[in-house]
Write a protein that holds these residues in place. Structure first.
Motif, PDB file in Angstrom:
ATOM      1  N   MET A 394       0.314 -12.873  18.211  1.00 37.56           N
ATOM      2  CA  MET A 394      -0.074 -11.471  18.072  1.00 37.56           C
ATOM      3  C   MET A 394       0.752 -10.597  19.016  1.00 37.56           C
ATOM      4  SD  MET A 394      -2.280 -10.815  15.725  1.00 37.56           S
ATOM      5  CE  MET A 394      -2.598  -9.148  16.286  1.00 37.56           C
ATOM      6  N   LEU A 395       1.032 -11.116  20.193  1.00 36.60           N
ATOM      7  CA  LEU A 395       1.856 -10.374  21.147  1.00 36.60           C
ATOM      8  C   LEU A 395       3.248 -10.138  20.580  1.00 36.60           C
ATOM      9  CD1 LEU A 395       1.656  -9.226  24.035  1.00 36.60           C
ATOM     10  CD2 LEU A 395       2.555 -11.405  24.859  1.00 36.60           C
ATOM     11  N   LYS A 396       3.817 -11.159  19.934  1.00 34.89           N
ATOM     12  CA  LYS A 396       5.140 -10.981  19.313  1.00 34.89           C
ATOM     13  C   LYS A 396       5.085  -9.993  18.163  1.00 34.89           C
ATOM     14  CE  LYS A 396       6.064 -15.325  18.486  1.00 34.89           C
ATOM     15  NZ  LYS A 396       6.819 -16.494  18.002  1.00 34.89           N
ATOM     16  N   ILE A 397       4.050 -10.077  17.329  1.00 32.90           N
ATOM     17  CA  ILE A 397       3.948  -9.186  16.177  1.00 32.90           C
ATOM     18  C   ILE A 397       3.783  -7.735  16.638  1.00 32.90           C
ATOM     19  CG2 ILE A 397       2.512  -8.586  14.194  1.00 32.90           C
ATOM     20  CD1 ILE A 397       1.945 -11.555  13.816  1.00 32.90           C
ATOM     21  N   GLU A 401       6.264  -4.624  15.889  1.00 33.16           N
ATOM     22  CA  GLU A 401       5.836  -3.393  15.222  1.00 33.16           C
ATOM     23  C   GLU A 401       6.206  -2.160  16.045  1.00 33.16           C
ATOM     24  OE1 GLU A 401       4.439  -2.776  12.286  1.00 33.16           O
ATOM     25  OE2 GLU A 401       4.483  -4.881  11.677  1.00 33.16           O
ATOM     26  N   LEU A 402       6.089  -2.257  17.369  1.00 34.85           N
ATOM     27  CA  LEU A 402       6.413  -1.113  18.219  1.00 34.85           C
ATOM     28  C   LEU A 402       7.898  -1.030  18.547  1.00 34.85           C
ATOM     29  CD1 LEU A 402       3.472  -1.077  20.786  1.00 34.85           C
ATOM     30  CD2 LEU A 402       3.743   0.310  18.744  1.00 34.85           C
ATOM     31  N   LEU A 433       1.756  -2.615  25.922  1.00 31.63           N
ATOM     32  CA  LEU A 433       3.009  -2.353  25.231  1.00 31.63           C
ATOM     33  C   LEU A 433       3.008  -0.916  24.750  1.00 31.63           C
ATOM     34  CD1 LEU A 433       3.232  -5.591  23.069  1.00 31.63           C
ATOM     35  CD2 LEU A 433       4.494  -5.127  25.152  1.00 31.63           C
ATOM     36  N   ARG A 434       4.140  -0.230  24.945  1.00 29.82           N
ATOM     37  CA  ARG A 434       4.246   1.138  24.477  1.00 29.82           C
ATOM     38  C   ARG A 434       5.683   1.415  24.089  1.00 29.82           C
ATOM     39  NH1 ARG A 434       1.631   6.583  27.098  1.00 29.82           N
ATOM     40  NH2 ARG A 434       2.265   7.997  25.452  1.00 29.82           N
ATOM     41  N   SER A 435       5.865   2.097  22.962  1.00 39.57           N
ATOM     42  CA  SER A 435       7.195   2.432  22.482  1.00 39.57           C
ATOM     43  C   SER A 435       7.844   3.442  23.415  1.00 39.57           C
ATOM     44  CB  SER A 435       7.121   2.990  21.058  1.00 39.57           C
ATOM     45  OG  SER A 435       8.391   3.447  20.637  1.00 39.57           O
ATOM     46  N   LEU A 568      -8.833 -13.029   8.397  1.00 32.48           N
ATOM     47  CA  LEU A 568      -7.475 -13.142   7.880  1.00 32.48           C
ATOM     48  C   LEU A 568      -6.932 -14.525   8.208  1.00 32.48           C
ATOM     49  CD1 LEU A 568      -5.959  -9.697   8.990  1.00 32.48           C
ATOM     50  CD2 LEU A 568      -6.657 -10.356   6.681  1.00 32.48           C
ATOM     51  N   PRO A 569      -6.293 -15.198   7.240  1.00 34.45           N
ATOM     52  CA  PRO A 569      -5.647 -16.483   7.545  1.00 34.45           C
ATOM     53  C   PRO A 569      -4.439 -16.270   8.433  1.00 34.45           C
ATOM     54  CG  PRO A 569      -5.201 -15.822   5.279  1.00 34.45           C
ATOM     55  CD  PRO A 569      -6.173 -14.835   5.819  1.00 34.45           C
ATOM     56  N   PHE A 570      -4.244 -17.175   9.374  1.00 38.66           N
ATOM     57  CA  PHE A 570      -3.171 -17.000  10.353  1.00 38.66           C
ATOM     58  C   PHE A 570      -2.640 -18.365  10.751  1.00 38.66           C
ATOM     59  CE2 PHE A 570      -1.902 -14.923  14.624  1.00 38.66           C
ATOM     60  CZ  PHE A 570      -0.734 -14.427  14.071  1.00 38.66           C
ATOM     61  N   LEU A 571      -1.417 -18.657  10.345  1.00 42.49           N
ATOM     62  CA  LEU A 571      -0.724 -19.894  10.670  1.00 42.49           C
ATOM     63  C   LEU A 571       0.768 -19.588  10.780  1.00 42.49           C
ATOM     64  CD1 LEU A 571      -2.379 -22.606   8.381  1.00 42.49           C
ATOM     65  CD2 LEU A 571      -2.382 -22.588  10.868  1.00 42.49           C
ATOM     66  N   PRO A 572       1.564 -20.489  11.359  1.00 43.51           N
ATOM     67  CA  PRO A 572       3.004 -20.246  11.372  1.00 43.51           C
ATOM     68  C   PRO A 572       3.581 -20.019   9.975  1.00 43.51           C
ATOM     69  CG  PRO A 572       2.471 -22.004  12.894  1.00 43.51           C
ATOM     70  CD  PRO A 572       1.206 -21.670  12.160  1.00 43.51           C
ATOM     71  N   SER A 573       2.986 -20.657   8.973  1.00 45.39           N
ATOM     72  CA  SER A 573       3.457 -20.472   7.602  1.00 45.39           C
ATOM     73  C   SER A 573       2.667 -19.409   6.850  1.00 45.39           C
ATOM     74  CB  SER A 573       3.361 -21.813   6.852  1.00 45.39           C
ATOM     75  OG  SER A 573       2.024 -22.302   6.882  1.00 45.39           O
ATOM     76  N   GLN A 574       1.765 -18.716   7.518  1.00 48.41           N
ATOM     77  CA  GLN A 574       0.925 -17.709   6.851  1.00 48.41           C
ATOM     78  C   GLN A 574       0.664 -16.561   7.826  1.00 48.41           C
ATOM     79  OE1 GLN A 574      -0.828 -17.945   3.305  1.00 48.41           O
ATOM     80  NE2 GLN A 574      -0.145 -15.972   4.044  1.00 48.41           N
ATOM     81  N   GLU A 575       1.675 -15.720   8.047  1.00 45.56           N
ATOM     82  CA  GLU A 575       1.542 -14.575   8.940  1.00 45.56           C
ATOM     83  C   GLU A 575       1.510 -13.254   8.188  1.00 45.56           C
ATOM     84  OE1 GLU A 575       4.620 -14.629  11.819  1.00 45.56           O
ATOM     85  OE2 GLU A 575       3.987 -16.506  12.755  1.00 45.56           O
TER      86      GLU A 575
END
Length: 826
Positions: A394-397, A401-402, A433-435, A568-575
């Motif tokens: 989630m931190l990477k996502i 996004e920002l 995190l801030r843009s 929400l499903p959340f896996l390395p193959s399901q982001e």
């Protein structure tokens, strides 16, 4: 129950039973694992296993076997063949529960549940306390793909944290600058080693030139007459007749007839065997072992090393040779043994040479050791691993996004053993995190195990996402709960139209939303004691791959948009589900987020803004060169020509003062404000001022003011203001530039924030200022987006002129939808 495998020797029989594999969904025919190790020489050893080809059923050397799964109950029978007491043991005593321990010669019954632990697990069978046989099995995940998702989660966590740790070390070398680092390779590790070892060699050279010594007591045998002074230990030895050599007469005292030829004496001598040198030697040995491991790992990567690998190995060997030479330096060679436990030394931290050696050794250890958090999972506890992976991913996502980089200092901290990941289950950790574009983009804070103290106690979900948007006084909280649980039962799928997490995990989110509350600040006019919700949404993240594309039809996917609670499903193959959902949340303005939950804590702010939109504000232009502002502050009066103020003149609630560049000494700005207490109409000649009246008969509207106060945030006006302007109290408080002053009403600000959040290009054209009708507040700003012109028409909603066509929309989201559709057409 099904028999999965059996082990038989001449003294014991072992049977492992469990359910058939009904939940395993991994790709490919991956065999399980069983390896048997007899603990004594024996003639008979028979192993039978299920789920393998027939020719391997009784092959003792084969290691293939049935698959065992986490969170599954298994039953074991251990039956001795003789008058023995048979017992089963495991390193983790919590895995085994004894149902029945038989007497000598009788079978013992056990149940085994691996919980959420996966990987290899060893069991030991003893007969009368003596080891008989060991066997090793492999535990598979029951909810994710063992060889793709599980391995990928481990790889992603490792790569992400190793990459950040490398960036952290680089930032250390560059005086705190955080730089973008590529994915770490052995060459980059070698670069760090080369830099630090150069400093280390210089530091050890200084230590060799001026080493720190300590005094120690050395014991030796000397002739009594050659001792400089008779120490207490020597006197005791003479009285006790101790020593070496023959006895000889002693004439010094009548009570001692004789003494030995040699008596033990002690003296103080200097020694290089100090705790500091022992610590340094230990660090150098540890660094050498780690470099040797890197050489071996690099050499084992393939049969034919390429030019890059050969260069890497050669560089590592040169580094190893440098460390070996440092170990031959005299102060290091003289050190014997380990330093004391919890050793700390001012010499290491403050003396020249030692200080540099201490720092460089620590950096080398940090560069080669990473621990904490996901790296300290016992037996690969997969539920904890999934929780760590959810937070880090989630931190990477969020950072993607920002469009911002993660500051590695927020995830690591120095310890005596190396660089430690600052994530621990049960302890809160927040990363903000801030843009770089701070004007319109939100500020996000992602917290691991955040702790919320409410009136009903503490609540600590897995992950918390806090969104702070422009001018909203309180952040919007979103709860993310990582649950390694999936319900695939047919009755569940019929009820909810898709596979999903258990219902109790969804109910926990409702509890979080109701229990995580905060009170409004003291002195709030609405209610100083009223509790308000902080959480607007809650999402369960669960391990599931939507191979058939049916999850969007599920209840918990739709409920996320309908009531703000879902999964929400959340896996390395399901982001994809999480990325799409998060993108849609970040596109929303503060207005839209506030409406996600009725009764949110921001509701008083919204009501106050609606009232502020009805309060007209006169933007007054001060006379240049006469210091009019000081006169206004002293007299608390301001006047303006009556016939030039327009229809709003008698409805004025506030006056804001614009100071030109010549008066402020910098760029012009709206810098002061005052409340209007009363009004009067007078000829200009009756108003006494230090400057002369050019038109004494002209009627002036005189405003009696409250105290004139400086604005905390002046509104900069680059091009200046030549004449009077009008605004509302809402636009004055929210505006950051001059054109935002025309956005006077709450619905106009909603539209403006939504347009900015979507990155839509726009122009604002002000309309004529009119008297505000509190029962039907209309806007005066016209938004031009391409050929589309939008204006707030009060109760009628937003009027949109598209060429000669006119349409009305009552909702901001509908207006944004029309804007987006027109953007797609163009």
């Amino acid at each position: 129950m099904k028999v999965l495998f059996e082990i038989e020797t001449d003294k014991v029989f072992i049977r492992w039973q469990g359910p058939a594999r009904i939940r395993y969904t991994a790709s490919g025919d991956i065999p399980g694992h069983i390896r048997v190790n007899p603990r004594r020489s024996m003639r008979t050893l028979i192993v039978w296993r299920d789920e393998v080809p027939e020719e391997l059923h009784r092959d003792f050397q084969a290691t293939e076997g049935p698959r065992l799964y986490e969170q599954t109950i298994y039953h074991l029978i251990v039956r001795p063949k003789g008058d023995f007491r048979a017992t089963l043991s495991h390193r983790d005593t919590t895995l085994i529960a004894a149902q029945s321990i038989g007497e000598p010669g009788e079978p013992s019954l056990y149940t085994v549940n691996f919980g959420s632990q996966v990987g290899f697990s060893n069991f030991e069978v003893r007969l009368d306390g003596q080891p008989e046989v060991d066997f090793e099995v492999e535990v598979f995940p029951s909810k994710i793909d063992y060889k793709s998702d599980y391995d990928q989660m481990l790889a992603e966590i490792t790569n992400f944290l190793m990459g950040l740790s490398l960036e952290y070390l680089k930032a250390t070398y560059r005086s705190g600058q955080v730089t973008k680092a590529p994915e770490p390779t052995d060459i980059e590790w070698l670069t760090i080693l080369r830099q630090v070892i150069g400093d280390l060699e210089q530091a050890v050279s200084r230590i060799e030139q001026r080493p720190h010594r300590r005094l120690t007591r050395e014991y030796r045998f000397v002739r009594p007459e050659k001792s400089r002074r008779a120490a207490a230990a020597m006197r005791r030895a003479i009285h006790r007749g101790q020593g070496r050599g023959s006895k000889k007469a002693y004439e010094g005292s009548q009570g001692i007839p004789w003494i030995r030829e040699y008596i033990q004496d002690q003296r103080a001598v200097e020694s290089l065997d100090t705790p500091e040198h022992r610590w340094l030697k230990r660090q150098l040995l540890d660094i050498r072992r780690r470099i040797t491991w890197l050489i071996q790992a690099e050499g084992a990567r393939g049969r034919t090393p390429g030019r890059r690998r050969r260069s890497t190995i050669a560089e590592l060997k040169r580094m190893e040779s440098s460390i070996v030479n440092l170990l031959k330096v005299e102060p290091v060679q003289e050190a014997v043994g380990d330093p004391p436990a919890n050793f700390s030394s001012l010499v290491l931290q403050g003396t020249t040479g030692y200080r540099e050696a201490y720092t460089t050794c620590l950096i080398l250890r940090l560069g080669l050791r990473l621990e904490g958090g996901p790296f300290q999972l016992s037996l690969k506890d997969i539920s904890a691993l999934y929780e760590y992976w959810c937070y880090l991913n989630m931190l990477k996502i969020v950072s993607d996004e920002l469009g911002v980089e993660i500051d590695p200092k927020s995830l690591f901290r120095h310890t005596s053993n190396g660089l430690r990941v600052d994530l621990e289950r049960g302890r809160s950790k927040q990363i903000v995190l801030r843009s770089r574009d701070k004007s319109n983009t939100p500020k996000l804070a992602l917290a691991y195990n955040p702790k919320f103290i409410g009136p009903t106690g503490a609540n600590q979900p897995d992950v918390g996402l806090s969104i702070s948007t422009r001018d909203w006084p309180h952040p919007f909280e979103i709860i993310l709960d990582a649950k390694y649980r999936v319900d695939e039962r047919s009755e569940y799928v019929r009820a909810h139209k898709a596979v999903g997490p258990p219902e109790d995990t969804i109910n926990v989110l409702h509890r979080y939303r109701d229990a995580i509350l905060m009170s409004l600040p003291e002195g709030n006019e609405t209610s100083s004691r009223q509790l308000k919700r902080r959480t607007i949404m809650g999402v369960v993240l669960f391990p599931y791959r939507d191979a058939n594309g049916n999850y969007e039809n599920g209840d918990f996917f739709r409920s996320l948009d309908a009531v703000g609670i879902g999964a929400l499903p959340f896996l390395p193959s399901q982001e994809s589900f999480v990325r799409k959902w998060l993108g849609s949340v970040l596109e929303q303005s503060g207005w839209s987020l506030a409406e996600r939950l009725p009764g949110h804590i921001t509701e008083p702010t919204r009501l106050a803004w609606q009232v502020e939109a009805t309060h007209p504000v006169l933007i007054a232009v001060l006379r240049p060169g006469v210091n009019q502002l000081e006169w206004v502050k002293r007299k608390r009066l301001y006047y303006a020509p009556l016939n030039r103020l327009g229809k709003r003149r008698f409805a004025t609630k506030w006056i804001a003062f614009f100071q030109s560049k010549s008066d402020r000494g910098e760029v012009g700005a709206i810098s002061c404000e005052a409340e209007v207490l009363d009004m009067d109409v007078k000829p200009r000649g009756e108003i006494k001022t230090p400057w002369r009246a050019s038109r004494p008969d002209e009627l002036q509207l005189v405003f009696e003011l409250g105290p004139v106060r400086e604005r905390e945030r002046p509104i900069v006006v680059e091009r200046g203001i030549r004449s009077f302007r009008w605004a509302s109290w809402l636009s004055l408080n929210r505006a950051q530039n001059s054109h935002e002053l025309y956005i006077e009403t709450e619905p106009e600000w909603r539209l403006y924030d939504a347009i900015c959040a979507r990155g839509v290009r726009y122009q604002i054209k002000p309309g004529d200022p009119r008297v505000v009708d509190p029962d039907d507040i209309k806007g005066r700003a016209e938004f031009k987006v391409g050929s589309l012109r939008i204006k707030y028409a009060g109760a009628a909603g937003f009027r949109m002129d598209i060429g000669e066509d006119v349409a009305y929309c009552s909702d901001v989201d509908d207006v944004i939808g029309i804007i987006e559709s027109r953007r797609e057409l163009t």
